[in-house]
Every structure is written in structure tokens, then in C-alpha cells.
Scaffold this motif. Structure first.
Motif, PDB file in Angstrom:
ATOM      1  N   SER A  41      -6.854  40.853 -10.508  1.00 14.88           N
ATOM      2  CA  SER A  41      -7.367  40.689  -9.141  1.00 14.88           C
ATOM      3  C   SER A  41      -8.420  41.745  -8.821  1.00 14.88           C
ATOM      4  CB  SER A  41      -6.200  40.773  -8.150  1.00 14.88           C
ATOM      5  OG  SER A  41      -6.659  40.583  -6.849  1.00 14.88           O
ATOM      6  N   ALA A  92     -12.393  41.185  -8.002  1.00 11.00           N
ATOM      7  CA  ALA A  92     -12.980  41.738  -6.774  1.00 11.00           C
ATOM      8  C   ALA A  92     -14.302  42.456  -7.042  1.00 11.00           C
ATOM      9  CB  ALA A  92     -11.990  42.693  -6.110  1.00 11.00           C
ATOM     10  N   PRO A 103     -18.673  31.607  -4.255  1.00  8.11           N
ATOM     11  CA  PRO A 103     -17.913  32.098  -5.412  1.00  8.11           C
ATOM     12  C   PRO A 103     -16.826  31.102  -5.814  1.00  8.11           C
ATOM     13  CG  PRO A 103     -17.343  33.336  -3.443  1.00  8.11           C
ATOM     14  CD  PRO A 103     -18.472  32.422  -3.074  1.00  8.11           C
ATOM     15  N   PRO A 114     -17.768  39.769  -6.310  1.00 11.99           N
ATOM     16  CA  PRO A 114     -17.559  38.911  -5.136  1.00 11.99           C
ATOM     17  C   PRO A 114     -18.591  37.795  -4.988  1.00 11.99           C
ATOM     18  CG  PRO A 114     -18.429  41.030  -4.460  1.00 11.99           C
ATOM     19  CD  PRO A 114     -18.119  41.130  -5.927  1.00 11.99           C
ATOM     20  N   GLU A 115     -19.761  37.944  -5.607  1.00 10.92           N
ATOM     21  CA  GLU A 115     -20.765  36.901  -5.477  1.00 10.92           C
ATOM     22  C   GLU A 115     -20.478  35.701  -6.374  1.00 10.92           C
ATOM     23  OE1 GLU A 115     -21.648  39.868  -8.436  1.00 10.92           O
ATOM     24  OE2 GLU A 115     -21.568  40.150  -6.288  1.00 10.92           O
ATOM     25  N   ARG A 148     -13.714  34.893  -6.598  1.00  8.47           N
ATOM     26  CA  ARG A 148     -12.814  35.483  -5.606  1.00  8.47           C
ATOM     27  C   ARG A 148     -11.405  35.007  -5.907  1.00  8.47           C
ATOM     28  NH1 ARG A 148     -11.453  32.166  -1.121  1.00  8.47           N
ATOM     29  NH2 ARG A 148     -12.523  30.178  -1.290  1.00  8.47           N
ATOM     30  N   CYS A 149     -10.471  35.915  -5.814  1.00  4.87           N
ATOM     31  CA  CYS A 149      -9.072  35.590  -6.062  1.00  4.87           C
ATOM     32  C   CYS A 149      -8.512  34.903  -4.817  1.00  4.87           C
ATOM     33  CB  CYS A 149      -8.285  36.861  -6.394  1.00  4.87           C
ATOM     34  SG  CYS A 149      -6.565  36.528  -6.810  1.00  4.87           S
ATOM     35  N   VAL A 150      -8.093  33.649  -4.967  1.00  5.69           N
ATOM     36  CA  VAL A 150      -7.557  32.912  -3.825  1.00  5.69           C
ATOM     37  C   VAL A 150      -6.042  32.991  -3.748  1.00  5.69           C
ATOM     38  CG1 VAL A 150      -9.516  31.349  -3.664  1.00  5.69           C
ATOM     39  CG2 VAL A 150      -7.563  30.709  -5.074  1.00  5.69           C
ATOM     40  N   GLY A 170     -13.187  30.038  -6.719  1.00  2.00           N
ATOM     41  CA  GLY A 170     -11.854  30.492  -6.355  1.00  2.00           C
ATOM     42  C   GLY A 170     -10.961  30.539  -7.582  1.00  2.00           C
TER      43      GLY A 170
END
Length: 79
Positions: A32, A36, A15, A39-40, A43-45, A17
Motif C-alpha cells: 500500500s 501511494a 489512476p 498517485p498519478e 491508488r489502493c482502493v 484502483g
């Protein structure tokens, strides 16, 4: 008639970031949560509320994507 080419499974890409930058906590939380849901692919880093926090987080986290509010409580987000 030529044979049908074999289809090989493609390797799943990790994914992307995402760094979220907004001065409003509710906006950061909402985005965020939306991220979520995928997810594939995303993604929130990390998150940041100010330009200084955003620069620090970007250097440390090396996100693929930055979602940036251009008006950070009077601060120019693009600067």
C-alpha cells in the motif's frame, strides 16, 4: 513542406484502483505504501486478508487490478 501538427494536451487518465490481498498485514501495508508513491497512476482502493474478504471487496470496490497472494494462510488464493 507540410505544417507541423498541433500537439494537444492529453487528458490525464485516472489512476488504476488496486485491491491488495495477502494474509500478512505487513505485506499489505508495504505494498500500500509503495502504491501511494505513484498517485498519478495507481491508488489502493482496499485490502483483504482472506479469500472471502477479497471476493466481497472486489464486488463492492470494482478494482482495476488485484494483487493476490496465492497462498492465503493455507487457503488457495486462486480458488
Amino acid at each position: 513542406m507540410s505544417p507541423t501538427p498541433l500537439s494537444l494536451p492529453m487528458a490525464a487518465a485516472p489512476p488504476f484502483g488496486v485491491l491488495l490481498v495477502d494474509d500478512q498485514q505487513t505485506v499489505r501495508d508495504g505494498l500500500s505504501r509503495l502504491i501511494a508513491c505513484t498517485p498519478e497512476s495507481l491508488r489502493c482502493v482496499g485490502t483483504a486478508a482472506t479469500g472471502a474478504q477479497a471476493l466481497s471487496a472486489a464486488r463492492a470496490l470494482r478494482p482495476d487490478i488485484v494483487i493476490l497472494d496465492v497462498d492465503l494462510n493455507g487457503e488457495d488464493g486462486l480458488s
